[in-house]
Design a protein around this motif. Sequence first.
Motif, mmCIF file in Angstrom:
data_model
loop_
_atom_site.group_PDB
_atom_site.id
_atom_site.type_symbol
_atom_site.label_atom_id
_atom_site.label_comp_id
_atom_site.label_asym_id
_atom_site.label_seq_id
_atom_site.Cartn_x
_atom_site.Cartn_y
_atom_site.Cartn_z
ATOM 1 N N ASP A 69 0.836 -1.204 0.000
ATOM 2 C CA ASP A 69 0.000 0.000 0.000
ATOM 3 C C ASP A 69 0.868 1.250 0.000
ATOM 4 O OD1 ASP A 69 0.551 0.930 2.629
ATOM 5 O OD2 ASP A 69 -1.073 -0.232 3.491
ATOM 6 N N ASN A 123 1.392 3.559 2.098
ATOM 7 C CA ASN A 123 2.206 3.877 3.284
ATOM 8 C C ASN A 123 3.405 2.960 3.385
ATOM 9 O OD1 ASN A 123 0.405 5.804 4.130
ATOM 10 N ND2 ASN A 123 -0.676 4.459 5.563
ATOM 11 N N GLU A 176 -8.630 0.345 4.580
ATOM 12 C CA GLU A 176 -9.659 -0.687 4.383
ATOM 13 C C GLU A 176 -10.473 -0.477 3.093
ATOM 14 O OE1 GLU A 176 -10.042 -3.153 6.835
ATOM 15 O OE2 GLU A 176 -11.591 -4.103 5.612
ATOM 16 N N LYS A 222 -9.946 -2.639 0.076
ATOM 17 C CA LYS A 222 -10.210 -4.084 0.077
ATOM 18 C C LYS A 222 -11.515 -4.376 -0.647
ATOM 19 C CE LYS A 222 -10.582 -7.114 3.572
ATOM 20 N NZ LYS A 222 -10.509 -7.595 4.982
ATOM 21 N N GLY A 263 -0.096 -4.579 5.981
ATOM 22 C CA GLY A 263 -0.924 -5.035 7.100
ATOM 23 C C GLY A 263 -1.985 -6.016 6.631
ATOM 24 N N GLY A 264 -3.011 -6.195 7.456
ATOM 25 C CA GLY A 264 -4.048 -7.175 7.158
ATOM 26 C C GLY A 264 -4.824 -6.882 5.888
ATOM 27 N N VAL A 265 -4.971 -5.603 5.562
ATOM 28 C CA VAL A 265 -5.692 -5.248 4.335
ATOM 29 C C VAL A 265 -4.952 -5.822 3.123
ATOM 30 C CG1 VAL A 265 -6.254 -3.301 2.820
ATOM 31 C CG2 VAL A 265 -6.826 -3.193 5.250
ATOM 32 N N ASP A 316 -5.002 -9.672 3.055
ATOM 33 C CA ASP A 316 -6.273 -10.235 2.593
ATOM 34 C C ASP A 316 -6.468 -10.078 1.082
ATOM 35 O OD1 ASP A 316 -6.836 -10.919 5.164
ATOM 36 O OD2 ASP A 316 -8.680 -9.765 5.343
ATOM 37 N N THR A 320 3.308 -6.461 7.957
ATOM 38 C CA THR A 320 4.071 -5.322 8.501
ATOM 39 C C THR A 320 3.374 -4.663 9.691
ATOM 40 O OG1 THR A 320 3.075 -3.749 6.954
ATOM 41 C CG2 THR A 320 5.116 -4.830 6.246
ATOM 42 N N THR A 321 2.232 -5.230 10.125
ATOM 43 C CA THR A 321 1.629 -4.751 11.378
ATOM 44 C C THR A 321 1.651 -5.916 12.375
ATOM 45 O OG1 THR A 321 -0.626 -5.412 10.787
ATOM 46 C CG2 THR A 321 0.040 -3.188 10.162
ATOM 47 N N SER A 351 -3.852 -12.051 10.988
ATOM 48 C CA SER A 351 -4.393 -12.211 9.641
ATOM 49 C C SER A 351 -3.490 -12.990 8.674
ATOM 50 C CB SER A 351 -4.751 -10.842 9.046
ATOM 51 O OG SER A 351 -3.639 -10.006 9.006
ATOM 52 N N LYS A 366 -7.295 -17.342 5.403
ATOM 53 C CA LYS A 366 -8.509 -16.609 5.003
ATOM 54 C C LYS A 366 -8.105 -15.392 4.186
ATOM 55 C CE LYS A 366 -12.039 -17.755 8.429
ATOM 56 N NZ LYS A 366 -12.868 -17.253 9.539
ATOM 57 N N VAL A 417 10.223 -4.107 11.043
ATOM 58 C CA VAL A 417 9.256 -3.235 10.363
ATOM 59 C C VAL A 417 8.286 -2.577 11.352
ATOM 60 C CG1 VAL A 417 9.341 -4.592 8.226
ATOM 61 C CG2 VAL A 417 7.499 -5.012 9.858
ATOM 62 N N THR A 421 8.329 1.435 12.596
ATOM 63 C CA THR A 421 7.667 2.601 11.983
ATOM 64 C C THR A 421 6.142 2.579 12.184
ATOM 65 O OG1 THR A 421 7.547 1.389 9.909
ATOM 66 C CG2 THR A 421 9.394 2.931 10.148
ATOM 67 N N GLU A 435 -1.629 1.721 16.135
ATOM 68 C CA GLU A 435 -1.702 0.503 15.305
ATOM 69 C C GLU A 435 -1.046 -0.672 16.036
ATOM 70 O OE1 GLU A 435 -3.281 0.101 12.545
ATOM 71 O OE2 GLU A 435 -3.656 2.137 11.863
ATOM 72 N N GLN A 476 -3.408 -1.994 18.735
ATOM 73 C CA GLN A 476 -4.566 -2.787 18.301
ATOM 74 C C GLN A 476 -4.155 -4.235 18.039
ATOM 75 O OE1 GLN A 476 -6.703 -2.583 14.805
ATOM 76 N NE2 GLN A 476 -5.127 -1.721 13.498
HETATM 77 N N1 LIG Z 1 -7.538 -12.983 7.097
HETATM 78 C C1 LIG Z 1 -7.714 -12.992 8.403
HETATM 79 O O1 LIG Z 1 -7.760 -14.038 9.039
HETATM 80 C C2 LIG Z 1 -7.854 -11.681 9.125
HETATM 81 C C3 LIG Z 1 -7.788 -11.655 10.517
HETATM 82 C C4 LIG Z 1 -7.836 -10.418 11.163
HETATM 83 C C5 LIG Z 1 -7.956 -9.246 10.415
HETATM 84 N N2 LIG Z 1 -8.032 -9.316 9.057
HETATM 85 C C6 LIG Z 1 -8.135 -8.093 8.236
HETATM 86 O O2 LIG Z 1 -6.987 -7.295 8.492
HETATM 87 C C7 LIG Z 1 -7.321 -5.936 8.231
HETATM 88 C C8 LIG Z 1 -6.745 -5.091 9.328
HETATM 89 O O3 LIG Z 1 -5.347 -5.233 9.334
HETATM 90 P P1 LIG Z 1 -4.362 -4.083 9.850
HETATM 91 O O4 LIG Z 1 -4.816 -3.619 11.179
HETATM 92 O O5 LIG Z 1 -2.989 -4.616 9.714
HETATM 93 O O6 LIG Z 1 -4.702 -2.870 8.866
HETATM 94 P P2 LIG Z 1 -3.955 -2.176 7.618
HETATM 95 O O7 LIG Z 1 -3.442 -3.166 6.681
HETATM 96 O O8 LIG Z 1 -4.907 -1.170 7.120
HETATM 97 O O9 LIG Z 1 -2.723 -1.428 8.310
HETATM 98 C C9 LIG Z 1 -2.952 -0.398 9.234
HETATM 99 C C10 LIG Z 1 -2.268 0.916 8.809
HETATM 100 O O10 LIG Z 1 -0.875 0.848 9.102
HETATM 101 C C11 LIG Z 1 -0.097 1.140 7.946
HETATM 102 N N3 LIG Z 1 1.118 0.334 8.068
HETATM 103 C C12 LIG Z 1 1.217 -1.005 7.922
HETATM 104 N N4 LIG Z 1 2.442 -1.405 8.263
HETATM 105 C C13 LIG Z 1 3.148 -0.320 8.624
HETATM 106 C C14 LIG Z 1 4.465 -0.114 9.096
HETATM 107 N N5 LIG Z 1 5.287 -1.133 9.323
HETATM 108 N N6 LIG Z 1 4.864 1.143 9.361
HETATM 109 C C15 LIG Z 1 3.988 2.191 9.198
HETATM 110 N N7 LIG Z 1 2.736 2.069 8.774
HETATM 111 C C16 LIG Z 1 2.313 0.805 8.502
HETATM 112 C C17 LIG Z 1 -1.000 0.801 6.785
HETATM 113 O O11 LIG Z 1 -0.651 1.518 5.627
HETATM 114 C C18 LIG Z 1 -2.361 1.233 7.316
HETATM 115 O O12 LIG Z 1 -2.519 2.621 7.160
HETATM 116 C C19 LIG Z 1 -8.824 -5.868 8.120
HETATM 117 O O13 LIG Z 1 -9.173 -5.728 6.762
HETATM 118 C C20 LIG Z 1 -9.290 -7.219 8.624
HETATM 119 O O14 LIG Z 1 -10.494 -7.645 8.029
HETATM 120 C C21 LIG Z 1 -7.974 -10.503 8.399
#
Ligand SMILES: NC(=O)c1ccc[n+]([C@@H]2O[C@H](COP(=O)([O-])OP(=O)(O)OC[C@H]3O[C@@H](n4cnc5c(N)ncnc54)[C@H](O)[C@@H]3O)[C@@H](O)[C@H]2O)c1
Length: 359
Positions: free
Chosen positions: A45, A47, A76, A79, A107-109, A112, A132-133, A140, A145, A172, A175, A180, A183
Motif C-alpha cells: 500500500d 504507506n 480498508e 479491500k 498489514g491485514g488489508v 487479505d 508489517t503490522t 491475519s 482466510k 518493520v 515505523t 496501530e 490494536q
Molecule cells: N484474514 C484474516 O484471518 C484476518 C484476521 C484479522 C484481520 N483481518 C483483516 O486485516 C485488516 C486489518 O489489518 P491491519 O490492522 O494490519 O490494517 P492495515 O493493513 O490497514 O494497516 C494499518 C495501517 O498501518 C499502515 N502500516 C502497515 N504497516 C506499517 C508499518 N510497518 N509502518 C507504518 N505504517 C504501517 C497501513 O498503511 C495502514 O494505514 C482488516 O481488513 C481485517 O479484516 C484478516
Amino acid sequence: MVRTGVEICGAGYCYPALIGSGLLEQLGKYTGKYVRGDTCGIISDTNVAPLFADRVKESLTSAGFKATLIAVPAGERSKTLKQAGMICEQMIAAGLDRQSFVIGLGGGVIGDISGFVAAIYHRGIPHVQVPTTLLAMVDSSIGGKTGVNTADGKNLLGVLHHPSLVIDDLDVLKTLPHRELNQGFAEIIKHAIIADAKMFGMLQDWKASEAPALKQLVLRNVKIKSKIIARDEYDRTGKRAVLNFGHTVGHAIERAGNYRKFLHGEALSLGIVAACTVSIKRAGLPPRQRDAVIDLLQRFDLPTCLPKNFPRNKIVSAVKFDKKFEGGKIRFVVTPKIGAAHLSRAVTMEDIREAIDEL
Ligand SMILES: NC(=O)c1ccc[n+]([C@@H]2O[C@H](COP(=O)([O-])OP(=O)(O)OC[C@H]3O[C@@H](n4cnc5c(N)ncnc54)[C@H](O)[C@@H]3O)[C@@H](O)[C@H]2O)c1
Ligand SMILES: [Zn+2]
C-alpha cells in the motif's frame, strides 16, 4: 537476533513462518526455497511501499527474481473486488503468469487482498505473506482466510488460500504508529483469554516491546492461532469459532462507528469486555477475572468503555445484521475462565444488549 521458524501444518497444507530481525534483506533467499517460478508481483500500500518495497525488491532481484511492485491506496477502502480486479490487470500487463507468485507486503488489508488475488489469478498461484503490522503477524497472515469487502459488509467475498511462506520481520514494527501497534495487542490478549492463561500473566508484566520478548510473543501467538485452525480449518465444528471471541460485539461497534471511530483492535477491545460480561452470566466467569481483563486492555491504551454519546442502539442493530449472514443464529463465544473458551447456544440477544449497555 536469531531467526526462529515455526511450521504451520494441517490437513493438506504446511508452510513455515519465519520470525526475526533483518529478514526483509534475505527475503529473496528464503522465498527461493519455498516457491517455484521466477517472476512475482509485490502487492503493497501507499504507506508501506515507500518504507520497505525497495529493500524487498532488491533482495528478490539479487536472488534472481523479476519483481513488479503494485501499490494500492492505504486503508480498508482498498479491500474491494474492483481493486482486486485492477491489481490482476496490472499483473497481466506485467507479464505475470501461472508460474508467478504474489508477495503481500503490508498489514491485514494487503494480506487479505493480495491473498485473494493469488487465489484467483490463473486459478491460484503461490502467496508469500510479509506482514508489517503486529495484528497481521499474530492474526491475519495465519490461517489462509483471504478476501474483500462489499458495500454490505466486511469479508463477504473470499477464498481459503494458505500462503506458501510467512515472513515476520520485527524491524518493520519500528515505523508502525503506536495506536496501530496497540490494536495488535487486542488480538494477543484475545488469544490469551481463549487459550493461554500463562501468556495472560506474562502480558500483565509486559514492559517495552524489547526485540527478544517480542519475537517470543509473536511466535507464541502464531502457534496458538495455527493450532486452533488445524483442528477445524473450515469452521465446521465450532473449534475455530473461539477465535471470534469478542468479535460479535467488536464488529458491531466498528460498523456502528462507520469504520472511522475505532480501529478493529480497539472495537475488539470493547467487544472483549462485553463478551466477558456475557460470560459472567452464561459461563460462570468470576467477575474479578473480567476486572483483570479490563486492566490488561487498559495497559495497552485500549478502550474499555464507550464514549457517552456513542449510538448504542446502532450496535445492537449491527449485531442483528451480522446474524443475517449466520443463518439467524447467535453463535456467541464465552469464556468460563481466562485460558479457555467455547461456543454457547445459551446467549440471548437480551444478554448482548445488556452487556453493550454496560460498556
Ligand atoms: N484474514 C484474516 O484471518 C484476518 C484476521 C484479522 C484481520 N483481518 C483483516 O486485516 C485488516 C486489518 O489489518 P491491519 O490492522 O494490519 O490494517 P492495515 O493493513 O490497514 O494497516 C494499518 C495501517 O498501518 C499502515 N502500516 C502497515 N504497516 C506499517 C508499518 N510497518 N509502518 C507504518 N505504517 C504501517 C497501513 O498503511 C495502514 O494505514 C482488516 O481488513 C481485517 O479484516 C484478516
Ligand atoms: Zn480481529
